[in-house]
Write a protein that holds these residues in place. Sequence first.
Motif, PDB file in Angstrom:
ATOM      1  N   PHE A   1       1.887   1.303   4.428  1.00 22.96           N
ATOM      2  CA  PHE A   1       1.953   0.589   4.393  1.00 22.96           C
ATOM      3  C   PHE A   1       1.519   0.653   2.638  1.00 22.96           C
ATOM      4  N   TRP A   2       0.615   1.693   2.209  1.00 24.01           N
ATOM      5  CA  TRP A   2       0.404   2.128   0.319  1.00 24.01           C
ATOM      6  C   TRP A   2       2.169   3.106  -0.081  1.00 24.01           C
ATOM      7  N   GLN A   3       2.778   3.407   0.994  1.00 25.91           N
ATOM      8  CA  GLN A   3       3.028   4.230   0.887  1.00 25.91           C
ATOM      9  C   GLN A   3       4.918   3.747   0.483  1.00 25.91           C
ATOM     10  N   ASP A   4       5.133   1.928   1.129  1.00 26.27           N
ATOM     11  CA  ASP A   4       5.979   1.672   0.295  1.00 26.27           C
ATOM     12  C   ASP A   4       6.331   1.728  -0.841  1.00 26.27           C
ATOM     13  N   THR A   5       6.818   1.988  -1.658  1.00 24.52           N
ATOM     14  CA  THR A   5       7.209   1.508  -2.960  1.00 24.52           C
ATOM     15  C   THR A   5       7.146   0.445  -3.572  1.00 24.52           C
ATOM     16  N   ARG A   6       7.637  -0.315  -2.948  1.00 22.22           N
ATOM     17  CA  ARG A   6       7.525  -1.855  -3.112  1.00 22.22           C
ATOM     18  C   ARG A   6       6.696  -2.629  -3.796  1.00 22.22           C
TER      19      ARG A   6
END
Length: 296
Positions: A70-75
């Motif tokens: 979730f936190w690696q989703d750059t958005r």
Amino acid sequence: MAKGPGVAPPHPHGLAAARPRRTACRYGAGAADPLPGFKAHLAEMSERLEPLLHLSLIDALNGPGRDAAFWQDTRIAQPAIVAVSLACAQWWTSLGIKTDVMLGHSLGEYTAACLAGVFSTDAVLQIVTKRARLMAGMPAGAMLAVALDETGLNSLLLQHSELDLAALNGPRQGVVSGPADAIEALANDLKQRGIPTQRLRTSHAFHSRAMAPAASALATFLTSQTLNRPTRKFISNLTGTWITPEQAVSPDYWARHMLAPVRFAHGLQTLQEKGPRWSLRPARDTCSAHWHAARG
């Protein structure tokens, strides 16, 4: 110069703040209770971001079920980083701490620019959210940290033409960026040569030619935004020295910022030569966040 209740003036050269660019955050009520001021500022940032992200940053940080993916989703990650960094800065200001100069790493330069008055708080959150969505729409890629200096990296890239120099973080701490298969081939090549490498946890080839369409779209978007001449000094990642007012207000500058190598090592050298002797940076214990090296 840092001033505040119970804070003795440091070195006469003043105080610098270094700001991160990509993080995986973990935040909980227990960790934040000793820092109610920071928690309040982060809650304000969360409220400002919610219409842009369509989720509550505070709930995401506190709630269950938010894994590393979730936190690696750059958005999500890029706006979250800027929100946490701004909350830290506001908290420090409330304690009477003021920085004279600032240095950010990639995305961290947006935080520095905001604190210098180039962007308003709402504008920088909107811009970074747009930037993140544009970058997320680019082809997937990869990044590799390599223990070589700039000369060695440039020589290496002549042999791996699909890759680009993405960052110079120290004398022998570089990062290259490009397609995943080309990064894998480079990692295998360097392993045989005995040169240390580390694959970064990224979804895209940030700071590379792969971001060119996103950079062009960002420049167009920025023409509709208000950019102001900076009122405080900060260092440009593009040059590794002090940003000029003309650069700070140029949409083309921020487009090139997305593509060009982050000259963080040069920026640190500029601070050592001309800047303050004291530094201040967001840290795990200070902001209840775990900062990890990644790109975004």
